[in-house]
Structure formats: structure tokens, C-alpha cells
Design a protein around this motif. Structure first.
Motif: not given
Length: 584
Positions: A229-236, A241-246, A256-258
Motif C-alpha cells: 500500500i505504501l509503495l503504491y501511495a509513493a508512486s507517480p 499525480g492526479a490527472l485533473t486540475s480540480d 494533492p502534492t508529491a
């Protein structure tokens, strides 16, 4: 209570597991709650029912028209499916899964919404009744740990498929309740799941199972799932890395931020499993190079499995994946792209190794290659109980026609390869006998790869080397004079990233990992473009073959919205507080 009784009970309930129902469906069987939870045996049966669906994503689909299909691996560049749009993998790569059909139409054979929520409700119901069940307090403590893990297990599939989902916590909804819940943020979901696993690990610390209870959730399984779970959470995809400007929607589907420190948290979690000194790779290079890799999938009890789905004696994978000449359905066929990813026996890529021969591309490969593929000319067990060659070459362009059932025609969705990994090489679907098998839902090799990936991204690529060496040594790759097993010395983080991703691809091939990996790395738009590749083999003499690369027949229509699945339209309509994923 004997172990085989539990296994048969679980198998008998699989049919029930395939039925669909609404969000947090109330009924699970004909017995009343009082009848179940005042009886210790019925309560154990109820707990066992929650385990039944644990392999829903890993296992072959029971799609009836196909007689069974592959798992999500066929929704990637690793494998071709049967090209039937009623199957999740084929519907996904062709871009037709939508809010209206994600759980009820195309692709409904892999339901990442209703199935998990049904089991989450079952967990919550049993947790609420646990104080009254006539168990010893020590047993209640153990079962409480199992239940908390299983709740996270089902949530984690939803989190990587959809992003943040409504967290029910301990609530048990009744059949007449009107439910309208918003989605929890991605960050809140991760925090909740990690906290639940920490608690479960504490409850299960020191618990050792044997006999009928072997295969239940352990302390180590809790830590291993936390690592994933933590590996997935750290991934791009999820680490800013959300693909939305909302911004409101972004917080539902990712952080929200890397934050680079999330990689260190993932590395620490994987290292915690390693430091238990409880698990190890299954190693046997004496029988033949890489035999330990082959054999681990045919042992229910081994040092490598951390959380597995035990199966009764059977040959289901042989039925699903072997070629037609071995009476198999060949429902998940490896691609040329995956085959090319395997290095040579010296650990070097085929493009760099002196061992590679274009005239015989199968010779001198990483031993995992031979343990993962059935390819043209391979001598393999036949239906008459002797080994004969499998011939996958095309009659078109050949001087000698291929009259076997395994002939490549292009239109028969063949790829030039068939799956061999996890199959018993002494069986076909038509020969007598069965094999011992457990599905590896989490195994130690994944933990080593988790650590290597996370520590490299945290800025310490040198620390990834020992884990890769351990995997390659077990695989049967030659150590070389530098004992790096073909790895380039002193790689920087960018170079190491590509090596680790490739190592994960070949080590974990067909184990229901690649679909999540190409999405969380945000490379799906690159690898699911156009068509997958196949190996086109032609025969020009008695034992002379030519090899070319061609396109598969299934088109790949990936778009950015597909990095996440859509939430079911029916659930959005019933619960308008939930927001739909970007692009849908």
C-alpha cells in the motif's frame, strides 16, 4: 476440523462469490445472525466465507463463454486475452469500460466495487458480533486481527482501482438504510488502511497456524500488505499525480502534492518484512537452473509465500493456459514484448549479450524464461504422457505446413507463446493427476522488489543491488566475474529505475501485478498504444525457423482517464455525494 474440509468448504462457496449485489448488500446466506454468531462453528464458516473472495483479482475469471480467462495481466502489455468484450481485460484495453458497465456489463467478470464492499460489510458484521461469539478470548483476539486485515485487503484493491472511496469504518448498514456517503480522500484512505494493518499486526504477533488453520492471515502478511500500500501511495499516479486540475477531485484520487519521503516510508515498510527473518526465496539451482522459481508455485507450504490462496488438488491453470494440443484453453497468451524483457543467462539484455542468437532466440536465456513460456519447438508433456514438441509457427510463409492445433494463424489470437509459469510441467489438461497449488497473493519476491524500488526512488540506488542480486541468483542467472549477475555497476537512480521495473515485470509476470504497475508508474499510455506484439515464426526447413515481430489482433485504446476505473453509475445515482473520477 480437517484442513481438507476447510478447503472444500471454501471451494463450494466460490459460486456464491460470483453473484453480484448492491453496495454493502445485506444478505450473505439463509441463516439468521443469531444462528450464526451464537455458534462457534457457524462463526468460523462465516469467517471462512470472507476468505473465499481474497483471490478474486488474481485468479482466472470464471467467464462461462470462455471456460475461464486470465487475470488482469491480460489487460497489459504482458499478455493477450481472448478478445471478448465481456471479459474485463479485453474490455479495459479496448477502452470501453464506462460508469454504466464497469460492474454490470463489459468487464463485470472482475468487479472491483461490489465484491469488496460485500466482504467489508461481512467483516464489520462479524466484528460487531465478536464479543458474543463463544470463543476463547485468545481466539477472539486472533480473529479480530484476521478481520481487520481482510477489510484492508478488499479496500486496497479499491484504492488502486478507483482512488479514494467511502470509508465505512465499523458501520454495519441494514437493508433498509439510505446511504449517501462522500468519497474519502486518498490520503485519509491510506492513513486508515495503514493504521488498521498496524493494529492487526499487533493482534496477530506471535500467532502460529497449523493443520486446519494453515493459510490464515499472519503478522507478516499485515506488514507485507502495508509495504504494498505504501509503495503504491509513493508512486507517480498517487503521489501528487492526479490527472485533473480540480483540487477537490485531485485530493480524492491522489495526494494533492508529491513528497519524496513517501518512498522512504515504503522502503522502511518493506524492510520491516525482510527484517522479520521469517521469509526467504525458494531456491533450488541444483535440480536445474531456476528450478526453485518453477517449483515455488506448486507448493502450498514454502518459505516464500506470505499470503496465499490455498487450492484443493486440481489442474485449473493447466486447463486455462496450456495450448490446444495439451487440451488447454490458452486464454492468456504472453506477448513478444514480455519475452524480449527477459535477459540472457548472463543477466545482460539480449541486445547486449554475446549469448544471444537471432537464429535461436530461446537459447541461453534467463532460466525464468523457460519457466514462464511455452514456445515454438519446446519439448513439453503431451496428452499421451510423453514429451513432444509444441509447434507455434505459421503455415503461411513456411515450406512445411504446421498441422498441429497450436498453429499461428493471426485470427486465432495466438502470440507465438503460451503460458507456462505456475503450471505443473508433468501434467496436461487431459492427463491423469492433479497438482498441489496455492495462488501467491503476496510472496517474498515482491517484498524484495518493493524495497529495491522504494529505496532507489528515495535516492539510494546502491542499496537496491543486494535485493536484485538475491532474485537473480535464485533465478539461476550466472554471477559473472563481478558477482553482479549481469547488473551494470554503479547505476544512478534513473538507470536503476528501468532495471527494477523490468525485473519486477519478469519476476512477477502473470501474478496480477502488471496492471497496477503500469498505471501507478503512469506508463500505461506508452505501453498500451496501438497493438501488443507477437512472435511470428515461419519454418523453412526440417529444423530451421525464422523469427519476426508482428502486431496482435486486439487493438489497444488507452486514454488517460483509464489510469483509474470509473465509479459505477448506479452508485453515483444512489449516493450523489460521491464524485466521479476524472475523464468519466
Amino acid at each position: 476440523m480437517k484442513r481438507n474440509i476447510i478447503i472444500l468448504l471454501l471451494l463450494s462457496l466460490i459460486v456464491v462469490a460470483c453473484k453480484k449485489s448492491d453496495f454493502l448488500e445485506d444478505k450473505t446466506n439463509a441463516l439468521t445472525e443469531e444462528a450464526v454468531f451464537t455458534d462457534s462453528i457457524q462463526s468460523i464458516n462465516f469467517l471462512n466465507r470472507i476468505y473465499v473472495d481474497a483471490g478474486f483479482s488474481f485468479g482466472p475469471s470464471r467467464f462461462s463463454a470462455a471456460g475461464g480467462t486470465g487475470n488482469t495481466e491480460a489487460a497489459t502489455d504482458n499478455a493477450e486475452g481472448i478478445n471478448n468484450l465481456s471479459v474485463f481485460s479485453d474490455a479495459y484495453v479496448q477502452g470501453i469500460i464506462s460508469p454504466s458497465n464497469v460492474t454490470t456489463g463489459f468487464g463485470a467478470d472482475k468487479d472491483f466495487w461490489n465484491g469488496p464492499y460485500k466482504n467489508i460489510r461481512r467483516v464489520n458484521l462479524m466484528l460487531s458480533k465478536l464479543p458474543q461469539i463463544p470463543f476463547a478470548e485468545e481466539t477472539k483476539k486472533r480473529i479480530r486481527g484476521e478481520l481487520h486485515f481482510l477489510r484492508v485487503w478488499y479496500y486496497h484493491y479499491m484504492l488502486v482501482a478507483f482512488g479514494g472511496v467511502p470509508l465505512i469504518e465499523d458501520k454495519v448498514y441494514g437493508i433498509n438504510d439510505i446511504i449517501d456517503l462522500p468519497r474519502s480522500s486518498y490520503a485519509d484512505c491510506v492513513t486508515y488502511l495503514v493504521g488498521e494493518l498496524n493494529g492487526a499486526a499487533a493482534e496477530l504477533n506471535g500467532v502460529i497456524y497449523k493443520d486446519a488453520d494453515y493459510g490464515r492471515v499472519t503478522h507478516g502478511a499485515c506488514l507485507a500488505l502495508k509495504s504494498r500500500i505504501l509503495l503504491y501511495a509513493a508512486s507517480p499516479l498517487f503521489n501528487g499525480g492526479a490527472l485533473t486540475s480540480d483540487p477537490g477531485l485531485a485530493s480524492l484520487v491522489s495526494y494533492p502534492t508529491a513528497d519524496k519521503n513517501r518512498w522512504q516510508l515504503a522502503a522502511d515498510a518493506a524492510e520491516a518484512v525482510i527484517n522479520l527473518n521469517r521469509y526467504s526465496l525458494n531456491v533450488d539451482n541444483a535440480t536445474r537452473a531456476g528450478y526453485g522459481f518453477y517449483a515455488v508455485f506448486l507448493k502450498r507450504v514454502n518459505s516464500e509465500y506470505i499470503f496465499a490462496y490455498n487450492r484443493a488438488a486440481q489442474k485449473e491453470f493447466e486447463a486455462y493456459f496450456l495450448p490446444p494440443s495439451r487440451s488447454g484453453a490458452a486464454t492468456m497468451k504472453p506477448t513478444q514484448s514480455l519475452a524480449a524483457a527477459f535477459p540472457m543467462k548472463d543477466g545482460k539484455p539480449s541486445t547486449e549479450s554475446p549469448l544471444y542468437s537471432a537464429a535461436n532466440p530461446y537459447l541461453n536465456r534467463d532460466p525464468r524464461f523457460d519457466n514462464s513460456f511455452i514456445y515454438n519447438g519446446l519439448s513439453y508433456m503431451s496428452n499421451n504422457g510423453t514429451k513432444t514438441q509444441v509447434l507455434t509457427y505459421s503455415s503461411v510463409g513456411s515450406s512445411i505446413a504446421n498441422t498441429t492445433a497450436d498453429v499461428y494463424t493471426g485470427t486465432n489470437k495466438s502470440t507465438g507463446y503460451y503460458s507456462r509459469k505456475m503450471l505443473d510441467e508433468n501434467l496436461t489438461n487431459a492427463t491423469s493427476g492433479n497438482t498441489e497449488r496455492a495462488w501467491p497473493l503476496i510472496r517474498y519476491a515482491e517484498i524484495l522488489l518493493n524495497y529495491a524500488e522504494a529505496i532507489n526512488e528515495a535516492g539510494e540506488p546502491a542499496k537496491a543491488y543486494p535485493k536484485l542480486v538475491e532474485l537473480r541468483s535464485r533465478a539461476g542467472i550466472l554471477p559473472g566475474t563481478d558477482n553482479l549477475y549481469g547488473l551494470k555497476a554503479n547505476m544512478n537512480a534513473d538507470e536503476m529505475r528501468e532495471v527494477i521495473r523490468n525485473e519486477r515485470r519478469i519476476e512477477m509476470a502473470f501474478e496480477d501485478q502488471r496492471w497496477n504497475d503500469i498505471r501507478r508508474w503512469k506508463i500505461a499510455a506508452t505501453v498500451l498504444k496501438g497493438f501488443n506484439t507477437v512472435q511470428l515464426v515461419t519454418r523453412t526447413g526440417t529444423s530451421t525457423y525464422n523469427y519476426a515481430v508482428a502486431n496482435a489482433v486486439r487493438p489497444l485504446n488507452f486514454r488517460d482517464a483509464m489510469y483509474l476505473l470509473p465509479l459505477p453509475l448506479s452508485e453515483i445515482q444512489k449516493m450523489p455525494k460521491m464524485r466521479q473520477n476524472p475523464g468519466y
